[in-house]
Design a protein around this motif. Structure first.
Motif, PDB file in Angstrom:
ATOM      1  N   THR A 270      51.015  26.329  59.937  1.00  0.00           N
ATOM      2  CA  THR A 270      51.791  25.855  61.093  1.00  0.00           C
ATOM      3  C   THR A 270      53.243  26.337  61.045  1.00  0.00           C
ATOM      4  OG1 THR A 270      52.215  23.758  59.920  1.00  0.00           O
ATOM      5  CG2 THR A 270      50.352  23.813  61.439  1.00  0.00           C
ATOM      6  N   HIS A 271      53.519  27.275  60.114  1.00  0.00           N
ATOM      7  CA  HIS A 271      54.833  27.924  60.017  1.00  0.00           C
ATOM      8  C   HIS A 271      55.955  26.932  59.721  1.00  0.00           C
ATOM      9  CE1 HIS A 271      52.805  31.463  61.561  1.00  0.00           C
ATOM     10  NE2 HIS A 271      52.374  30.763  62.591  1.00  0.00           N
ATOM     11  N   GLN A 272      55.663  25.934  58.897  1.00  0.00           N
ATOM     12  CA  GLN A 272      56.691  24.979  58.493  1.00  0.00           C
ATOM     13  C   GLN A 272      57.428  25.503  57.264  1.00  0.00           C
ATOM     14  OE1 GLN A 272      57.561  22.149  59.945  1.00  0.00           O
ATOM     15  NE2 GLN A 272      55.993  22.177  61.521  1.00  0.00           N
ATOM     16  N   GLY A 273      58.744  25.320  57.232  1.00  0.00           N
ATOM     17  CA  GLY A 273      59.498  25.665  56.037  1.00  0.00           C
ATOM     18  C   GLY A 273      59.203  24.662  54.928  1.00  0.00           C
ATOM     19  N   VAL A 274      59.225  25.120  53.694  1.00  0.00           N
ATOM     20  CA  VAL A 274      58.942  24.248  52.550  1.00  0.00           C
ATOM     21  C   VAL A 274      60.254  23.824  51.903  1.00  0.00           C
ATOM     22  CG1 VAL A 274      57.775  24.044  50.328  1.00  0.00           C
ATOM     23  CG2 VAL A 274      56.718  25.354  52.158  1.00  0.00           C
ATOM     24  N   PHE A 279      58.508  21.719  47.042  1.00  0.00           N
ATOM     25  CA  PHE A 279      58.140  22.719  46.045  1.00  0.00           C
ATOM     26  C   PHE A 279      58.054  22.093  44.661  1.00  0.00           C
ATOM     27  CE2 PHE A 279      59.809  26.300  43.263  1.00  0.00           C
ATOM     28  CZ  PHE A 279      58.554  26.856  43.077  1.00  0.00           C
ATOM     29  N   ARG A 280      59.029  21.237  44.326  1.00  0.00           N
ATOM     30  CA  ARG A 280      59.007  20.595  43.015  1.00  0.00           C
ATOM     31  C   ARG A 280      57.756  19.733  42.840  1.00  0.00           C
ATOM     32  NH1 ARG A 280      60.226  15.745  41.540  1.00  0.00           N
ATOM     33  NH2 ARG A 280      61.333  15.222  43.464  1.00  0.00           N
ATOM     34  N   ILE A 281      57.407  18.994  43.891  1.00  0.00           N
ATOM     35  CA  ILE A 281      56.209  18.147  43.820  1.00  0.00           C
ATOM     36  C   ILE A 281      54.953  19.003  43.701  1.00  0.00           C
ATOM     37  CG2 ILE A 281      54.812  16.444  45.069  1.00  0.00           C
ATOM     38  CD1 ILE A 281      57.479  15.530  46.388  1.00  0.00           C
ATOM     39  N   LEU A 282      54.903  20.108  44.462  1.00  0.00           N
ATOM     40  CA  LEU A 282      53.744  20.999  44.407  1.00  0.00           C
ATOM     41  C   LEU A 282      53.609  21.629  43.023  1.00  0.00           C
ATOM     42  CD1 LEU A 282      54.103  22.715  47.890  1.00  0.00           C
ATOM     43  CD2 LEU A 282      52.260  21.174  47.193  1.00  0.00           C
ATOM     44  N   LEU A 283      54.724  21.969  42.387  1.00  0.00           N
ATOM     45  CA  LEU A 283      54.678  22.494  41.019  1.00  0.00           C
ATOM     46  C   LEU A 283      54.062  21.472  40.070  1.00  0.00           C
ATOM     47  CD1 LEU A 283      58.062  24.375  40.409  1.00  0.00           C
ATOM     48  CD2 LEU A 283      55.763  25.344  40.428  1.00  0.00           C
ATOM     49  N   GLU A 284      54.473  20.219  40.247  1.00  0.00           N
ATOM     50  CA  GLU A 284      53.922  19.148  39.407  1.00  0.00           C
ATOM     51  C   GLU A 284      52.423  18.988  39.649  1.00  0.00           C
ATOM     52  OE1 GLU A 284      54.407  14.310  38.869  1.00  0.00           O
ATOM     53  OE2 GLU A 284      56.027  15.464  39.792  1.00  0.00           O
ATOM     54  N   VAL A 285      52.003  19.078  40.918  1.00  0.00           N
ATOM     55  CA  VAL A 285      50.584  18.975  41.256  1.00  0.00           C
ATOM     56  C   VAL A 285      49.798  20.101  40.601  1.00  0.00           C
ATOM     57  CG1 VAL A 285      48.929  19.191  43.148  1.00  0.00           C
ATOM     58  CG2 VAL A 285      50.935  17.716  43.416  1.00  0.00           C
ATOM     59  N   SER A 297      51.792  31.563  43.426  1.00  0.00           N
ATOM     60  CA  SER A 297      51.673  32.046  44.810  1.00  0.00           C
ATOM     61  C   SER A 297      52.585  31.261  45.746  1.00  0.00           C
ATOM     62  CB  SER A 297      50.211  31.952  45.279  1.00  0.00           C
ATOM     63  OG  SER A 297      49.814  30.601  45.466  1.00  0.00           O
ATOM     64  N   ILE A 298      52.726  29.948  45.486  1.00  0.00           N
ATOM     65  CA  ILE A 298      53.639  29.135  46.303  1.00  0.00           C
ATOM     66  C   ILE A 298      55.074  29.608  46.103  1.00  0.00           C
ATOM     67  CG2 ILE A 298      54.609  26.818  46.611  1.00  0.00           C
ATOM     68  CD1 ILE A 298      51.822  25.709  45.889  1.00  0.00           C
ATOM     69  N   PHE A 299      55.432  29.856  44.831  1.00  0.00           N
ATOM     70  CA  PHE A 299      56.784  30.324  44.528  1.00  0.00           C
ATOM     71  C   PHE A 299      57.054  31.678  45.185  1.00  0.00           C
ATOM     72  CE2 PHE A 299      59.659  32.553  41.421  1.00  0.00           C
ATOM     73  CZ  PHE A 299      60.813  31.923  41.855  1.00  0.00           C
ATOM     74  N   ASP A 300      56.088  32.594  45.108  1.00  0.00           N
ATOM     75  CA  ASP A 300      56.255  33.912  45.711  1.00  0.00           C
ATOM     76  C   ASP A 300      56.480  33.806  47.216  1.00  0.00           C
ATOM     77  OD1 ASP A 300      56.044  35.253  43.315  1.00  0.00           O
ATOM     78  OD2 ASP A 300      53.882  35.608  43.501  1.00  0.00           O
ATOM     79  N   ARG A 301      55.755  32.876  47.829  1.00  0.00           N
ATOM     80  CA  ARG A 301      55.915  32.713  49.279  1.00  0.00           C
ATOM     81  C   ARG A 301      57.299  32.149  49.605  1.00  0.00           C
ATOM     82  NH1 ARG A 301      52.595  33.201  53.371  1.00  0.00           N
ATOM     83  NH2 ARG A 301      53.185  32.259  55.347  1.00  0.00           N
ATOM     84  N   LEU A 302      57.791  31.240  48.760  1.00  0.00           N
ATOM     85  CA  LEU A 302      59.121  30.685  48.983  1.00  0.00           C
ATOM     86  C   LEU A 302      60.193  31.766  48.886  1.00  0.00           C
ATOM     87  CD1 LEU A 302      59.009  27.293  47.065  1.00  0.00           C
ATOM     88  CD2 LEU A 302      59.190  27.623  49.515  1.00  0.00           C
ATOM     89  N   LEU A 303      60.021  32.690  47.943  1.00  0.00           N
ATOM     90  CA  LEU A 303      61.010  33.745  47.762  1.00  0.00           C
ATOM     91  C   LEU A 303      61.094  34.662  48.971  1.00  0.00           C
ATOM     92  CD1 LEU A 303      60.503  34.813  44.027  1.00  0.00           C
ATOM     93  CD2 LEU A 303      62.288  33.377  44.998  1.00  0.00           C
ATOM     94  N   GLU A 304      60.011  34.694  49.769  1.00  0.00           N
ATOM     95  CA  GLU A 304      60.020  35.523  50.969  1.00  0.00           C
ATOM     96  C   GLU A 304      60.945  34.956  52.050  1.00  0.00           C
ATOM     97  OE1 GLU A 304      56.012  35.781  52.247  1.00  0.00           O
ATOM     98  OE2 GLU A 304      55.309  36.852  50.463  1.00  0.00           O
TER      99      GLU A 304
END
Length: 340
Positions: A270-274, A279-285, A297-304
């Motif tokens: 849905t093209h939402q910014g993270v 991101f911190r919570i997703l890393l913990e998950v 992959s989440i981190f790489d997408r954030l760097l984009e």
């Protein structure tokens, strides 16, 4: 600043010798300071200096002047200075400077923004002595202050009182009460209010649902949180990044790793910014569920994204993810970049 101090002192470049009436001098001085105060470039510190100078001068002689000063300070977040103006209005021996309903609402709005619910309730309590009756806007601002402070009982009592004297609840008043209950540790009441708002034929907005989703976290009701997100899309309410963050937090707190990561995938679709907090919570998950590659992959997408800024709180879990994913060399490069 020196420029502000000069303006307050009334200094000006030399001009041809002309007689200027003292009243005109005062009027010109006030106009200069007020123009500076309203300038968007003026800092909060400069606004405070100007406000104090105007009050100390004794040259503010009308309700309009006081109210405009009160509103400007409130918009700049200078709540302490706004309260000085409010107290000056209350203590003024000029009847024409005493607060009216508009001034009360302006003070309440400033205090709500500053999360000063105690002072907001004090302003509300002062109204009878001023022979003023609250209107719908008064209750919205007072409820907003209670919401910021998590004062759920005061908020619920105010909502019922306003209804009892003939004011129909609005979306803004319900939203404030839901947030007050959510922040005040009364998640069940927050969810009940979400039901009540529809009984009053008012359509909740994304902020109402976000507060309800946060309440689901406290109640351990991750399924209901996901249902709220699904329902919002179904009825045409755009789910924003803050609502998704609340959903991710709820699923993570309930140990529902797959659901938390699925919400992230939905955010991408849905093209939402993270948000960095998401991101911190997703890393913990990912760490708890052993999905290291997903973390990378989440981190790489954030760097984009152009707006992502690395924060210290995510560095350690990110390094753990890189090492666990077999990317030790990248972890070393990352540490070197951070040190630079």
């Amino acid at each position: 600043s020196m420029a502000v101090m000069a303006a307050i002192a009334g200094t000006a470049p030399p001009t041809p010798a002309t007689e200027v009436h003292p009243a005109a001098q005062v009027a010109n001085w006030k106009r200069r300071l007020q123009a500076w105060l309203w300038d968007k470039k003026t800092t909060a510190s400069e606004a405070s200096q100007i406000s104090n100078a105007l009050l100390d001068s004794g040259h503010l002689q009308s309700l309009k002047e006081h109210s405009e000063l009160l509103a400007t300070l409130g918009e700049r977040g200078c709540w302490e200075d706004a309260m000085k103006v409010w107290l000056a209005m209350l203590s003024s021996d000029r009847e024409a400077c005493r607060p009216d309903l508009k001034a009360c609402n302006t003070a309440l709005r400033a205090l709500g923004r500053a999360e000063r619910w105690q002072l907001a309730l004090g302003v509300l309590a002062e109204m009878p002595s001023l022979v003023l009756s609250p209107d719908a806007e008064t209750y919205v601002h007072a409820l907003g202050a209670c919401a910021q402070g998590g004062q759920w009982l005061d908020a619920l009592q105010m909502l019922e009182h306003s209804r009892g004297i003939g004011f129909s609840p609005t979306l803004e008043s319900y939203r404030a009460c839901i947030r007050a209950c959510s922040r005040g540790g009364q998640p069940a009441y927050a969810l009940w209010l979400l039901h009540d708002i529809e009984e009053d034929q008012i359509t909740p907005d994304v902020q109402c649902y976000t507060a309800a989703i946060r309440s689901c976290k406290d109640l351990g009701e991750w399924k209901r949180a996901l249902e709220y997100i699904e329902y919002m899309w179904a009825v045409g309410i755009s789910v924003d990044a803050i609502a998704y963050l609340a959903g991710v937090q709820t699923c993570a707190e309930c140990g529902r790793w797959a659901e938390a990561l699925a919400l992230y995938d939905e955010m991408v679709l849905t093209h939402q910014g993270v948000h960095v907090k998401t991101f911190r919570i997703l890393l913990e998950v990912c760490e708890r569920s052993g999905q290291w590659e997903k973390a990378i992959s989440i981190f790489d997408r954030l760097l984009e994204g152009e707006t992502f800024v690395m924060q210290e709180e995510v560095i350690t879990p990110l390094l753990r993810a890189l090492v666990a994913a077999g990317q030790s060399s990248r972890a070393r490069d990352f540490v070197a970049d951070c040190e630079r």
